[in-house]
Design a protein around this motif. Sequence first.
Motif, PDB file in Angstrom:
ATOM      1  N   CYS A  41     -55.857   1.742  63.790  1.00 29.47           N
ATOM      2  CA  CYS A  41     -55.137   0.760  64.610  1.00 29.47           C
ATOM      3  C   CYS A  41     -53.674   0.656  64.186  1.00 29.47           C
ATOM      4  N   ARG A  54     -57.201  -1.315  72.523  1.00 32.01           N
ATOM      5  CA  ARG A  54     -58.614  -1.381  72.911  1.00 32.01           C
ATOM      6  C   ARG A  54     -59.405  -0.611  71.870  1.00 32.01           C
ATOM      7  N   CYS A  55     -60.414  -1.242  71.349  1.00 33.03           N
ATOM      8  CA  CYS A  55     -61.217  -0.605  70.320  1.00 33.03           C
ATOM      9  C   CYS A  55     -62.691  -0.751  70.685  1.00 33.03           C
ATOM     10  N   GLY A  56     -63.323   0.380  70.995  1.00 31.25           N
ATOM     11  CA  GLY A  56     -64.723   0.384  71.376  1.00 31.25           C
ATOM     12  C   GLY A  56     -65.591   0.882  70.239  1.00 31.25           C
ATOM     13  N   GLU A  67     -66.647  -3.734  72.892  1.00 33.94           N
ATOM     14  CA  GLU A  67     -65.224  -3.420  73.015  1.00 33.94           C
ATOM     15  C   GLU A  67     -64.406  -4.663  72.708  1.00 33.94           C
ATOM     16  N   TRP A  98     -52.172   7.200  77.787  1.00 33.10           N
ATOM     17  CA  TRP A  98     -52.727   6.554  76.598  1.00 33.10           C
ATOM     18  C   TRP A  98     -52.900   7.572  75.470  1.00 33.10           C
ATOM     19  N   GLN A 123     -52.204  -3.271  75.443  1.00 38.46           N
ATOM     20  CA  GLN A 123     -53.356  -3.742  74.675  1.00 38.46           C
ATOM     21  C   GLN A 123     -53.865  -2.640  73.759  1.00 38.46           C
ATOM     22  N   ARG A 179     -60.474  -6.089  72.830  1.00 36.37           N
ATOM     23  CA  ARG A 179     -59.141  -5.877  73.404  1.00 36.37           C
ATOM     24  C   ARG A 179     -58.220  -6.965  72.874  1.00 36.37           C
TER      25      ARG A 179
END
Length: 133
Positions: free
Chosen positions: A57, A71-73, A15, A121, A69, A17
């Motif tokens: 994104c 957040r990219c997992g 992940e 979110w 933030q 952030r």
Amino acid sequence: MPATKDLAEVPSPVEVRVHADPALIPSVRAVAADLAARADFDLDAVSDLRMAVDEACSALVPLAAPGGQLRCGFTVAEGRIAVVARVPVESPTTLRQDTFGWRVLDTLTDAAEVLGGDGGWIGIRLLKDRSTT
């Protein structure tokens, strides 16, 4: 002695952030490309994933709550990379799927879908298989 699995076959969640700022998207894009390359994706698939993560994104960052933030997992398993990118939002919101950007996501990945948006979110899930470009 147990057989060891290739890195491309072992689930490995990562992940990233970063502040929800367009200037930081290249860092997330670089992580996506690196993970795909390490999982033996061909150059076209690596490039497709990099562009798809950038597009996802770029669609999410403008929707982020102030100070939020991105957040990219990433999960790499069984010849596939699953990506979930998300940002916090101040109020329920939607992400249009009838845009050129969404068509790009659909073309570059094996699956793309909007997540959340109705409370707290909003995100995008992407799937990219190693064997397809």
